[in-house]
Design an enzyme around this catalytic site. Structure first.
Site, short mmCIF file in Angstrom:
data_model
loop_
_atom_site.label_atom_id
_atom_site.label_comp_id
_atom_site.label_asym_id
_atom_site.label_seq_id
_atom_site.Cartn_x
_atom_site.Cartn_y
_atom_site.Cartn_z
N GLU A 1 -86.04 14.53 11.51
CA GLU A 1 -85.70 14.66 12.91
C GLU A 1 -84.85 15.89 13.12
OE1 GLU A 1 -84.18 10.75 13.55
OE2 GLU A 1 -86.03 10.11 14.49
N CYS B 1 -75.14 12.43 17.79
CA CYS B 1 -74.57 12.50 16.44
C CYS B 1 -74.64 11.18 15.71
CB CYS B 1 -73.11 12.90 16.53
SG CYS B 1 -72.94 14.62 16.55
N CYS C 1 -72.20 6.00 10.62
CA CYS C 1 -73.38 6.87 10.80
C CYS C 1 -74.67 6.08 10.62
CB CYS C 1 -73.32 8.01 9.79
SG CYS C 1 -74.80 9.04 9.80
N CYS D 1 -80.03 9.81 3.42
CA CYS D 1 -78.74 10.32 2.92
C CYS D 1 -78.19 9.32 1.91
CB CYS D 1 -77.76 10.48 4.08
SG CYS D 1 -76.25 11.34 3.60
N CYS E 1 -71.80 6.92 5.19
CA CYS E 1 -70.62 6.93 6.06
C CYS E 1 -70.76 5.76 7.03
CB CYS E 1 -70.53 8.26 6.80
SG CYS E 1 -70.39 9.66 5.68
N CYS F 1 -79.87 21.32 15.73
CA CYS F 1 -79.26 20.52 14.68
C CYS F 1 -80.35 20.20 13.67
CB CYS F 1 -78.69 19.25 15.31
SG CYS F 1 -77.93 18.16 14.14
S1 SF4 Z 1 -72.43 11.43 8.36
FE1 SF4 Z 1 -74.38 10.38 7.95
S2 SF4 Z 1 -75.86 12.00 7.40
FE2 SF4 Z 1 -73.75 12.88 7.27
S3 SF4 Z 1 -73.16 12.59 5.09
FE3 SF4 Z 1 -72.39 10.76 6.21
S4 SF4 Z 1 -74.08 9.24 6.02
FE4 SF4 Z 1 -74.94 11.25 5.47
#
Ligand code: SF4
Length: 391
Positions: A118, A368, A146, A139, A143, A132
């Site tokens: 994306e 975001c 996220c 990933c 986090c 972006c």
């Molecule tokens: S914010 Fe989301 S995409 Fe960025 S490193 Fe952390 S888990 Fe991965």
């Protein structure tokens, strides 16, 4: 409530199946060096002519946005025929395109079976508008605020796949040949899916291509790489790319950051701040951006703001305050507007620019930390089909 998505292009199930991708090498995302090598190795150009020929191709691909060798009118017909036999200049498939009511655009791009990424264009950010881009599919870092982090890593993107995101956006924005003035796409931010410093070789190669003056020509000073804090790679990022640095900070105490950004357990704040202070090229003209997501009752108190000022003291910096974008199943709430404003006021009084990022593209889950969503369902179905096909 009226539907917020203005445009949604997804091929209908009855749409004709696309033929398999041609086996010819795709030149669209190669570095200059790879382009030269490809010409020599396939016999399309002798070694002593390869540099000039590669330069011609480069301008067609990256300045004019050509997607067909036959359009390259300053190359002889005979040579175009030779090139056409050996190569293609192709875009990946755009599976879905959405435009938010605020002008944000999101593309779901399929670069290979099961590899879907994306990419989001946000108008009125940076000089004119920022793209972006994603650096990985999924990933590894989880986090906790996220949405993207809930999708397991599939793989790193190649440099060509990163560049393709810029090319697709340029196609859609009608920005070929590469304009010198009045660009709609003026900035690139590596803030999409993935941790760019876990894929630094490809990110650096993509930045070389994107910033090349005879092509897409987006200055390195308008390219920002955002990391969650992969400390050992920060120096190399600065030296090899000269990109602007953004740090996904979000907390000023290890105990909290360990939860919000778990890579902090490996590279705690003290190490991270030391590496930032040593970032090559850091100056008042090249400030670090600290990203700070505003989470109600978690990291948004006046004491947190004061702790932030103390933590970054002496670093040329600005702070982007990001109102949290909720996603289904997330454990957090966005701070109240008054808490965000009070937080920003404390930072401002200490001399830090601290813009509050206006939430963009919420209606198309393009904001975001929201990247993934529908596309993951698509990916899951592709995976299932592949598994079935492989028995
Ligand atoms: S914010 Fe989301 S995409 Fe960025 S490193 Fe952390 S888990 Fe991965």
């Amino acid at each position: 409530m009226p539907s917020l998505t203005l445009d949604l292009l997804r091929p209908s199930p009855s749409a004709p199946v696309r033929p398999a991708a041609p086996a010819r090498l795709n030149l669209a995302g190669l570095t200059r060096e790879e382009l030269r090598t490809a010409l020599v190795e396939t016999g399309a150009a002798p070694a002593d002519k390869a540099k000039i020929r590669a330069g011609q191709l480069w301008r067609w691909i990256h300045h004019y946005g050509a997607t067909d060798v036959s359009a390259m009118s300053d190359i002889s017909k005979e040579m175009r025929a030779v090139l056409g036999e050996r190569f293609v200049v192709a875009r990946p498939e755009v599976v879905e395109r959405q435009i938010s009511k605020d002008g944000t655009r999101k593309w779901l791009i399929r670069t290979a079976p099961g590899i879907e990424i994306e990419t989001v264009y946000i108008p009125d950010v940076g000089r004119a508008g920022a793209l972006c881009v994603s650096s990985q599919v999924g990933c590894t870092l989880n986090c906790s605020f996220c949405h993207t982090g809930t999708q397991p890593l599939v793989r790193n993107l190649t440099a060509a796949e990163i560049v393709a995101q810029v090319q697709v956006a340029r196609d859609d924005l009608g920005e070929w040949p590469s304009p010198k003035e009045d660009r709609r796409l003026s900035n690139i931010v590596f803030m999409g899916m993935g941790e760019p410093l876990y894929n630094l070789d490809n990110v650096a190669a993509a930045i070389d291509i994107i910033s090349d003056n005879e092509g897409i020509a987006i200055s390195r000073r308008r390219i920002t790489v955002s990391t969650s804090g992969v400390v050992p790679e920060l120096k190399r990022l600065g030296e090899e790319t000269q990109a602007m640095l953004a740090i996904s900070l979000h907390a000023t105490r290890d105990e909290l950051r360990d939860t919000l950004v778990p890579i902090n357990r490996r590279y705690p704040l003290q190490q991270l701040m030391a590496a930032i202070r040593a970032y090559p090229g850091l100056s008042n003209a090249r400030r670090v951006t600290f990203e700070y997501v505003m989470l109600k009752g978690v990291n948004d108190s006046p004491a947190d703001a004061r702790a932030l000022i103390k933590l970054i003291a002496g670093i040329p910096a600005k702070i982007n305050l990001i109102p949290f974008n909720p996603w289904p199943g997330s454990a957090y709430e966005c701070s109240s507007w008054s808490a965000i404003e009070a937080f920003a006021a404390i930072l401002n009084r200490a001399g830090y620019a601290s813009p509050i990022r206006t939430p963009r593209g919420r209606d198309i889950l393009a904001a975001c930390g929201q990247l993934k969503s529908e596309s993951e369902k698509v990916r899951a179905s592709v995976r299932r089909r592949l598994e079935l096909a492989q028995g």
